[in-house]
Design an enzyme around this catalytic site. Sequence first.
Site, PDB file in Angstrom:
ATOM      1  N   HIS A  82       0.897  -1.058  -0.002  1.00 54.09           N
ATOM      2  CA  HIS A  82       0.008  -0.020   0.116  1.00 54.09           C
ATOM      3  C   HIS A  82       0.874   1.266  -0.011  1.00 54.09           C
ATOM      4  O   HIS A  82       1.758   1.403   0.757  1.00 54.09           O
ATOM      5  CB  HIS A  82      -0.888  -0.056   1.257  1.00 54.09           C
ATOM      6  CG  HIS A  82      -1.653   1.195   1.137  1.00 54.09           C
ATOM      7  ND1 HIS A  82      -3.054   1.319   0.691  1.00 54.09           N
ATOM      8  CD2 HIS A  82      -1.665   2.291   2.001  1.00 54.09           C
ATOM      9  CE1 HIS A  82      -3.600   2.562   0.995  1.00 54.09           C
ATOM     10  NE2 HIS A  82      -2.675   3.211   1.839  1.00 54.09           N
ATOM     11  N   ASP A 161     -15.264   1.858   7.305  1.00 49.90           N
ATOM     12  CA  ASP A 161     -14.382   3.008   6.834  1.00 49.90           C
ATOM     13  C   ASP A 161     -15.033   4.008   5.972  1.00 49.90           C
ATOM     14  O   ASP A 161     -14.989   5.205   5.774  1.00 49.90           O
ATOM     15  CB  ASP A 161     -13.226   2.482   5.893  1.00 49.90           C
ATOM     16  CG  ASP A 161     -12.386   3.518   5.741  1.00 49.90           C
ATOM     17  OD1 ASP A 161     -11.719   4.180   6.370  1.00 49.90           O
ATOM     18  OD2 ASP A 161     -11.984   3.455   4.498  1.00 49.90           O
ATOM     19  N   ARG A 168     -15.444  11.860   8.227  1.00 51.55           N
ATOM     20  CA  ARG A 168     -14.420  12.817   8.791  1.00 51.55           C
ATOM     21  C   ARG A 168     -14.037  14.036   7.647  1.00 51.55           C
ATOM     22  O   ARG A 168     -13.521  15.030   7.834  1.00 51.55           O
ATOM     23  CB  ARG A 168     -13.108  11.838   8.625  1.00 51.55           C
ATOM     24  CG  ARG A 168     -13.233  10.977   9.661  1.00 51.55           C
ATOM     25  CD  ARG A 168     -12.054   9.727   9.546  1.00 51.55           C
ATOM     26  NE  ARG A 168     -10.798  10.148   9.332  1.00 51.55           N
ATOM     27  CZ  ARG A 168      -9.781   9.421   8.694  1.00 51.55           C
ATOM     28  NH1 ARG A 168     -10.152   8.394   7.993  1.00 51.55           N
ATOM     29  NH2 ARG A 168      -8.744   9.784   8.327  1.00 51.55           N
ATOM     30  N   SER A 183      -7.946   3.484   9.222  1.00 50.72           N
ATOM     31  CA  SER A 183      -8.591   3.545   7.956  1.00 50.72           C
ATOM     32  C   SER A 183      -7.996   2.602   6.973  1.00 50.72           C
ATOM     33  O   SER A 183      -8.290   1.535   6.545  1.00 50.72           O
ATOM     34  CB  SER A 183      -8.750   4.892   7.731  1.00 50.72           C
ATOM     35  OG  SER A 183      -9.115   4.960   5.994  1.00 50.72           O
ATOM     36  N   LYS A 187      -8.472  -1.981   5.834  1.00 50.86           N
ATOM     37  CA  LYS A 187      -8.612  -2.271   4.438  1.00 50.86           C
ATOM     38  C   LYS A 187      -7.763  -3.348   4.290  1.00 50.86           C
ATOM     39  O   LYS A 187      -7.865  -4.448   3.422  1.00 50.86           O
ATOM     40  CB  LYS A 187      -8.709  -1.205   3.398  1.00 50.86           C
ATOM     41  CG  LYS A 187     -10.023  -0.369   3.588  1.00 50.86           C
ATOM     42  CD  LYS A 187      -9.953   0.902   2.831  1.00 50.86           C
ATOM     43  CE  LYS A 187      -9.054   2.042   3.518  1.00 50.86           C
ATOM     44  NZ  LYS A 187      -9.245   3.344   3.018  1.00 50.86           N
TER      45      LYS A 187
HETATM   46  N1  URA Z   1      -6.200   6.776   3.023  1.00 48.43           N
HETATM   47  C1  URA Z   1      -7.112   6.051   3.549  1.00 48.43           C
HETATM   48  O1  URA Z   1      -7.370   5.068   2.950  1.00 48.43           O
HETATM   49  N2  URA Z   1      -7.734   6.556   4.734  1.00 48.43           N
HETATM   50  C2  URA Z   1      -7.194   7.757   5.353  1.00 48.43           C
HETATM   51  O2  URA Z   1      -7.857   8.022   6.391  1.00 48.43           O
HETATM   52  C3  URA Z   1      -6.392   8.478   4.667  1.00 48.43           C
HETATM   53  C4  URA Z   1      -5.938   8.075   3.427  1.00 48.43           C
END
Ligand code: URA
Length: 443
Positions: A82, A161, A168, A183, A187
């Site tokens: 990621h 999320d 947010r 977050s 994932k």
């Molecule tokens: N990318 C994400 O997946 N979540 C966040 O909170 C910020 C960037």
Amino acid sequence: MYISELIKRKRDGSELSKDEINYMVNGFVKGHIPDYQMAALLMAIYFRGMSATECIDLTMAMVDSGDKVDLSGIEGSKVDKHSTGGVGDKTTLVLAPLVAASGGIVAKMTGRELGHTGGTVDKLESIPGMQVELPKEKFVEVVNHIHVSIAAQTALLVPADKHMYALRNRTATVDSIPLIASSIMSKKLAAGSDGIVLDVKTGVGAFMQKYEDALELAATMVDIGEGAGKRVVALITSMEQPLGYAIGNAIEVKEAIDTLRGDGPQDLVDLVKELGSDMLLISGVVSSRNQAIDIIGRNIETKKGLEKLGELIEAQGGNREVIENPGLLPQPKINIEVKSKSSGFVEKIDARDVGLASKILGAGRKTKDQPIDPSIGIYLMKKVGDKVEEGESLATFYSDGNKDKIEPAKERFLNAYSIGRKRVKPPRLFYARVNRNGVEDLK
Ligand code: URA
């Protein structure tokens, strides 16, 4: 449970229990807890932060809010990667097939563009026929079959999320390290891999502009992942200037193909080797970094990585001929040279401004559901440290010919370049590696 009491305790700096965190996340996803109470809790977290245990509990509550990908039927260690987002960051397109060609098993879930940065899903969708919105079963089948798949994050994974991020975004609580870490990691954990390599960007074009913030985010994500029983490594890398030369969608796919053919920009090649070596190490495919880097280098030379990209494109419905004939990718209506207004050396290129210029030119979406024009982008002719003469091209714009976009994009782009008298060294690419043993300085 009295929700206002729970919010008050976080507001006043107390630690929340696992049950309390589960209660809030579940209640919010099911619609029993209204936006205003969740927003208040998020703001309390923003100001008070979270302990390591709270971060893990929050992440696991988010993971449990939806579906999970089960990769356990596939033999061997599965690895995901990621990036926290950058400009010209086409690393996954090179790295995933290369690691698979080198003996790793890559199950990568990925996203669309965010802010000034691009998204791997959008880039891959510029390949004719390529399917990235895969059902979970198809994703697992492709990983099982060819040892690599890149799929869009499905809405069924971590619905918490989706809802929390939207809130947010509207309540000025995006830039909180525990909230970003949970977050991202929720994932990654729901996507089912055994190992995760994180590329945490820092610098003017990154979401974490300061190194200290990037380090804290990296350490928090490593702790969460390791706490959940996964092997996690984070590299902190530079996003001062764009990565490589291409910024856009089809244009980045072309640069990724060139890199797999052995004609890639040095910064991208170096990044791929470093991240790839961590992916192979945590998968147990190799026993040393040197061995990993040798294998990856060889698989670029022998074009095994390029072959694997072809297999991946075909397995996901795309036209694999693009790897031999990138002219099959969407082509722009016109090319426009953007010329330097002065002579000297490129001292800085503000990656954020370049990312925004490409969006203004049309490489991004104005609204969430708008389609992207994949042919649009910017190809840099000069990077930091290069000599430039007045009137020489700094970049080529790949454009749809719309003047209302070209002029403001040019202005933003020229703003990104600082040209001075002295030759400067390109910014360093690597800062640190963070894993369960601590922080290794890569200075
Ligand atoms: N990318 C994400 O997946 N979540 C966040 O909170 C910020 C960037």
